[in-house]
Motif scaffolding. Structure first.
Motif, PDB file in Angstrom:
ATOM      1  N   GLY A 114      35.539  52.715  31.666  1.00 22.51           N
ATOM      2  CA  GLY A 114      36.684  52.729  32.564  1.00 22.51           C
ATOM      3  C   GLY A 114      37.816  53.588  32.043  1.00 22.51           C
ATOM      4  N   SER A 115      38.007  53.600  30.731  1.00 19.06           N
ATOM      5  CA  SER A 115      39.053  54.447  30.147  1.00 19.06           C
ATOM      6  C   SER A 115      38.793  55.908  30.476  1.00 19.06           C
ATOM      7  CB  SER A 115      39.090  54.258  28.625  1.00 19.06           C
ATOM      8  OG  SER A 115      39.499  52.955  28.279  1.00 19.06           O
ATOM      9  N   GLU A 116      37.552  56.350  30.307  1.00 18.11           N
ATOM     10  CA  GLU A 116      37.202  57.734  30.641  1.00 18.11           C
ATOM     11  C   GLU A 116      37.379  58.003  32.134  1.00 18.11           C
ATOM     12  OE1 GLU A 116      33.597  59.605  28.861  1.00 18.11           O
ATOM     13  OE2 GLU A 116      33.259  57.562  28.131  1.00 18.11           O
ATOM     14  N   GLU A 247      39.561  50.139  40.137  1.00 21.58           N
ATOM     15  CA  GLU A 247      38.706  48.990  40.458  1.00 21.58           C
ATOM     16  C   GLU A 247      37.792  48.643  39.284  1.00 21.58           C
ATOM     17  OE1 GLU A 247      38.156  47.070  43.296  1.00 21.58           O
ATOM     18  OE2 GLU A 247      39.228  48.104  44.919  1.00 21.58           O
ATOM     19  N   VAL A 248      38.217  48.983  38.071  1.00 22.15           N
ATOM     20  CA  VAL A 248      37.367  48.760  36.906  1.00 22.15           C
ATOM     21  C   VAL A 248      37.015  47.284  36.750  1.00 22.15           C
ATOM     22  CG1 VAL A 248      37.296  48.882  34.376  1.00 22.15           C
ATOM     23  CG2 VAL A 248      38.078  50.854  35.700  1.00 22.15           C
ATOM     24  N   ILE A 261      40.370  46.603  47.049  1.00 24.22           N
ATOM     25  CA  ILE A 261      41.333  47.299  47.902  1.00 24.22           C
ATOM     26  C   ILE A 261      41.003  47.082  49.377  1.00 24.22           C
ATOM     27  CG2 ILE A 261      40.123  49.514  48.010  1.00 24.22           C
ATOM     28  CD1 ILE A 261      43.943  48.947  47.581  1.00 24.22           C
ATOM     29  N   GLU A 262      39.759  46.680  49.677  1.00 25.40           N
ATOM     30  CA  GLU A 262      39.386  46.409  51.065  1.00 25.40           C
ATOM     31  C   GLU A 262      40.141  45.218  51.637  1.00 25.40           C
ATOM     32  OE1 GLU A 262      34.992  47.211  51.965  1.00 25.40           O
ATOM     33  OE2 GLU A 262      34.971  46.905  49.792  1.00 25.40           O
ATOM     34  N   HIS A 263      40.608  44.313  50.774  1.00 30.60           N
ATOM     35  CA  HIS A 263      41.426  43.197  51.256  1.00 30.60           C
ATOM     36  C   HIS A 263      42.730  43.706  51.871  1.00 30.60           C
ATOM     37  CE1 HIS A 263      39.114  39.810  49.595  1.00 30.60           C
ATOM     38  NE2 HIS A 263      38.912  40.541  48.518  1.00 30.60           N
ATOM     39  N   TYR A 264      43.143  44.902  51.479  1.00 32.50           N
ATOM     40  CA  TYR A 264      44.437  45.438  51.901  1.00 32.50           C
ATOM     41  C   TYR A 264      44.305  46.560  52.918  1.00 32.50           C
ATOM     42  CZ  TYR A 264      46.002  42.711  47.913  1.00 32.50           C
ATOM     43  OH  TYR A 264      46.253  41.679  47.034  1.00 32.50           O
ATOM     44  N   ILE A 270      41.577  58.538  45.269  1.00 35.28           N
ATOM     45  CA  ILE A 270      40.619  58.538  44.168  1.00 35.28           C
ATOM     46  C   ILE A 270      40.439  57.087  43.738  1.00 35.28           C
ATOM     47  CG2 ILE A 270      40.067  59.403  41.847  1.00 35.28           C
ATOM     48  CD1 ILE A 270      42.115  61.638  42.283  1.00 35.28           C
ATOM     49  N   MET A 271      39.231  56.716  43.365  1.00 33.96           N
ATOM     50  CA  MET A 271      38.993  55.356  42.889  1.00 33.96           C
ATOM     51  C   MET A 271      38.210  55.425  41.583  1.00 33.96           C
ATOM     52  SD  MET A 271      37.464  52.116  45.024  1.00 33.96           S
ATOM     53  CE  MET A 271      35.730  52.513  44.909  1.00 33.96           C
ATOM     54  N   THR A 272      38.544  54.530  40.662  1.00 31.89           N
ATOM     55  CA  THR A 272      37.815  54.466  39.399  1.00 31.89           C
ATOM     56  C   THR A 272      37.057  53.152  39.310  1.00 31.89           C
ATOM     57  OG1 THR A 272      39.709  53.537  38.181  1.00 31.89           O
ATOM     58  CG2 THR A 272      39.485  55.933  38.214  1.00 31.89           C
TER      59      THR A 272
END
Length: 430
Positions: A114-116, A247-248, A261-264, A270-272
């Motif tokens: 996730g950091s990368e 979203e890690v 994020i679908e709740h919102y 971009i998504m991670t």
């Protein structure tokens, strides 16, 4: 299988050979030697219900046979080549992700953590916008690398003595301890509105992107109210700033949606992702819309990112999540666990707040004056471990109990957890 070396010998080798920043839980720790779906076992053979899932990683359970079989099959066929050669699993995984991610996200770059992924997302945002500043949220966590640590809004995890500049922090949506001293919904999402003030006053108007976790895991399971991310996106669009959704921890069914994020109902630019995508194998990715992704044209590679074994594991993981309806399961069992925690809150004021979505829940432990009670959290964790239950802790004051179990747990598991938690709460005092 070799006989386990035991707790004391593990601790000795840890002291002698690991950098001391690698810490561990518990005053009296155990050596874990085996996992089986929602359970872990120590060197004495004691069984534990895992209610933390390796920090939101083992969504499909430990040593899941379906995923293990896919890994073994691939590792005995083709283990590694790097992206300079054509292989099938990496493109199949990218295609699968494009089918399940929200909005117009489509093109992926794979890495090993996730950091990368967050580093790569920041780079892509700068390439696309030609800008170099970033906005992040207080109490967010985005990695252990130089930039990821600098984007992190938790002093506990900001060990770099000279963080990267050009990063401004906005207040988070911490309704229990509102940074704006307001109450929802009368606040009219004041914390979200403050992002515009940050853009106008704390930046040079050269902001490439804003980083945000849908639920701030390490920040204390901070869960924004409805409408928060829609307001954020509206503000960012006015200034040509991208929204990078981290979203890690929250991805792949954890919150009762495939992605939190679908709740919102808000589309990231971009998504991670990482953690649960590989169900224990090292994996990370950043995913963007074609318009953004296609600006990254200079040569790039990740030696281990998207390698055949990891990609096979991830494909098997996604198939297991879908086939076994783990997203719906997380919603249903999350409601059961949250209802139980709220019932305990009524009886034990030491629980100041219960928050989260699906099977990503937090219970903030406080003193009678609402001040954080981290010592009580440590006591509860230790006692739950002794009873055979492993949970986490987080928050800036480390006073939030974190419940992030594998999504394969049962209703009976949750009942057992709540029963044992109440037994321990009776001894905590208020």
């Amino acid at each position: 299988m070799n006989k386990p070396i035991g707790v004391q010998e593990v601790l000795r080798k840890k002291r002698d050979y690991l950098i001391p920043c690698v810490y561990h839980f518990y005053e009296n720790p155990m050596q874990l030697v085996r996992g089986q779906m929602q359970y872990l076992f120590d060197e004495q053979g004691k069984q534990y219900l895992d209610c933390f899932a390796g920090v939101s990683v083992m969504n499909c359970g430990h040593c899941n046979p379906a995923i293990t079989e896919a890994i073994v099959k691939q590792v005995t066929t083709l283990q590694h080549t790097c992206t300079i050669y054509l292989t099938e699993t990496i493109v199949n995984l990218a295609e699968k992700l494009a089918q399940i991610v929200p909005g117009r996200l489509q093109k992926s770059f794979f890495c090993a953590s996730g950091s990368e992924a967050n580093e790569g997302a920041a780079l892509l945002a700068s390439i696309y916008t030609g800008k170099h500043e970033f906005i992040s949220l207080r109490q967010g966590l985005h990695g252990r690398t130089k930039l990821g640590m600098s984007l992190t809004g938790l002093s506990l995890w900001r060990t770099d003595t000279s963080p990267v500049g050009g990063i401004s922090f906005a207040p988070n949506a911490y309704c229990y301890r509102c940074p704006m001293n307001k109450r929802y919904p009368e606040c009219d999402l004041a914390c979200a509105n403050e992002v515009e003030a940050v853009i106008k006053t704390a930046t040079s108007s050269q902001v490439a992107a804003m980083f945000a976790e849908p639920i701030q895991g390490n920040g204390g399971m901070i869960t924004p109210p409805p409408g928060y991310f829609k307001r954020i996106k509206e503000i960012l669009q006015q200034y040509g700033i991208l929204l990078i959704v981290d979203e890690v921890q929250t991805g792949f069914g954890r919150t009762g949606k495939m992605f939190a994020i679908e709740h919102y109902a808000t589309e990231p630019d971009i998504m991670t992702v990482a953690k649960a995508l590989g169900n224990g194998t090292p994996v990370g990715a950043f995913i963007a819309t074609p318009a953004i992704a296609d600006t990254y044209t200079r040569p790039g590679a990740s030696t281990l990112g998207g390698n055949p074994v990891t990609s096979a594991a991830a494909l098997a993981t996604l198939d297991y999540i879908t086939t076994n309806k783990l997203v719906d399961r997380a919603e249903t069992l999350g409601n059961q666990l949250k209802t139980g925690l709220l019932e305990l809150q009524k009886k034990y004021p030491v629980i100041g707040d219960v928050r989260g979505l699906g099977l990503m829940l937090g219970a903030e432990i406080v003193h009678a004056d609402k001040s954080p009670a981290p010592q009580k959290v440590d006591y509860i964790l230790e006692k739950l471990k002794d009873h055979g239950f492993l949970i986490g802790k987080n928050g800036p004051n480390r006073n939030v109990l974190a419940f992030q179990p594998p999504l394969v747990i049962t209703r009976e598991n949750i009942d057992d957890l709540l029963t044992n938690l109440e037994t321990i709460l009776k001894t905590v005092g208020n």
